[in-house]
Write an enzyme that holds these catalytic residues in place. Structure first.
Site, PDB file in Angstrom:
ATOM      1  N   CYS A 136      76.119  17.775 -32.896  1.00 44.59           N
ATOM      2  CA  CYS A 136      75.029  16.964 -33.035  1.00 44.59           C
ATOM      3  C   CYS A 136      74.342  17.119 -34.325  1.00 44.59           C
ATOM      4  CB  CYS A 136      73.961  17.101 -32.159  1.00 44.59           C
ATOM      5  SG  CYS A 136      72.535  16.501 -32.121  1.00 44.59           S
ATOM      6  N   CYS A 139      70.698  17.399 -34.649  1.00 45.93           N
ATOM      7  CA  CYS A 139      70.089  18.770 -34.218  1.00 45.93           C
ATOM      8  C   CYS A 139      70.349  19.643 -35.414  1.00 45.93           C
ATOM      9  CB  CYS A 139      70.842  19.014 -32.939  1.00 45.93           C
ATOM     10  SG  CYS A 139      70.845  17.847 -31.533  1.00 45.93           S
ATOM     11  N   ASP A 140      71.684  19.804 -35.727  1.00 47.79           N
ATOM     12  CA  ASP A 140      71.964  20.601 -36.726  1.00 47.79           C
ATOM     13  C   ASP A 140      72.180  20.458 -38.359  1.00 47.79           C
ATOM     14  OD1 ASP A 140      72.022  22.316 -34.489  1.00 47.79           O
ATOM     15  OD2 ASP A 140      74.095  21.738 -33.946  1.00 47.79           O
TER      16      ASP A 140
END
Length: 312
Positions: A136, A139-140
């Site tokens: 992701c 997300c990261d």
């Protein structure tokens, strides 16, 4: 087989399931939640979460899910280990079988079984998951700002991930196994037009290199057989997700990929009294905060349904 009657059954945990439990418990619906095969969901394999509101310094993914669970338990949710292996929604109230040995009859059912990222199944990929390996970018990706990263995939998701990363990373290498992409033309154009995205055609991953964190990615050209190492700090696998909805096949409406279909503006499925939340029905956003939001919606929808049935 043992039997039990409950008011609200929540199948699955994670942000959606736990949030549904918090709202249902506070409404006096006495929810029972079965955590499933991966208690806490995908966030339990995420080291740092920095994009969820309320955690200004970020939080460890497993700790975040423990916090969610404690909050749900505080209001009276019965949280249990166990996997729902079969459901029967043909009659009301609904039935579910847990671990093939316990039958539960429920007035309302909230599904929050999530979705699992598809992986390349390389040992090094699994070993470094959360230490440079991710599924992701939203997300990261922030953790790799200004660095070089690698994206694997050839569809719209991979193009979206590469485009997102190109705005914050120094260089993005995109590995495409064939000499063409599956992505839509507009997404391909966006990727190919980005100055800091380099598409490596006919290329696949051999190994992710690094002891404690990702240091490089070894790739192979499928036409020449030549191997080389690409220095990188982040390795993003974008070959798709698979919703954990197999037990509902043929029972609940779902799209061709297996994501549950809900009525617009609600979490209602095609079966009265069954509600779907989180990544099991969301193939677009797939974020913890959106999953929590739909968990809230599912609990409110269930509460209204039970009130109409005069069961709340």
């Amino acid at each position: 087989m043992t039997q039990e009657k409950v008011n609200v059954l929540i199948i699955g945990s994670g942000p959606a399931g736990y949030t549904a439990a918090i709202y249902a418990a506070r409404a006096g619906l006495n929810p029972v939640l079965y955590q499933g095969g991966q208690p806490g969901g995908q966030l339990t394999i995420t080291n740092d979460v920095e994009n969820y509101p309320g955690y200004p310094d970020g939080i460890n993914g497993p700790q975040m899910m423990m916090d969610f669970q404690k909050q749900a338990e505080r209001f009276g949710t019965s949280i249990r280990n166990g996997l729902v292996t079969k459901v029967d929604f043909s009659n009301y109230p609904h039935k579910a079988i847990v671990d093939d040995k316990h039958e539960i009859t429920a007035n309302a059912v909230i599904i929050s079984t999530g979705a699992s990222a598809k992986w390349l199944n390389l040992p090094s990929e699994q070993r470094l998951n959360g230490s440079g390996v991710s599924a992701c970018a939203v997300c990261d990706g922030f953790f790799y700002r200004g660095m070089d990263v690698v994206v694997v995939g050839a569809g719209d998701t991979a193009c979206e991930e590469a485009s997102y990363l190109s705005k914050i990373c120094n260089k993005v290498y995109m590995l495409v196994r064939r000499d063409e992409m599956r992505a839509s033309q507009i997404m391909q154009k966006r990727v190919l037009g980005a100055k800091n995205i380099e598409v490596l055609w006919n290329t696949e991953t051999v190994e992710v290199l690094g002891e404690q964190e990702v240091e490089a990615v070894r790739v192979k050209n499928n036409q020449t057989g030549e191997e080389k190492d690409i220095p990188a700090k982040g390795f993003f696998v974008a070959i798709g997700h698979e919703p954990n909805t197999g037990i509902f096949k043929g029972i609940l409406d779902m799209n061709e990929s297996g994501y549950l279909i809900t009525q617009p503006g609600s979490t209602k499925t095609n079966i009265e009294g069954v509600f779907a939340s989180g990544d099991a029905q969301d193939h677009i956003y797939r974020q913890a905060v959106t999953a929590a939001g739909t968990g809230c919606m599912a609990a409110l929808d269930a509460e209204r349904f039970l009130a109409e049935k005069e069961l709340a």
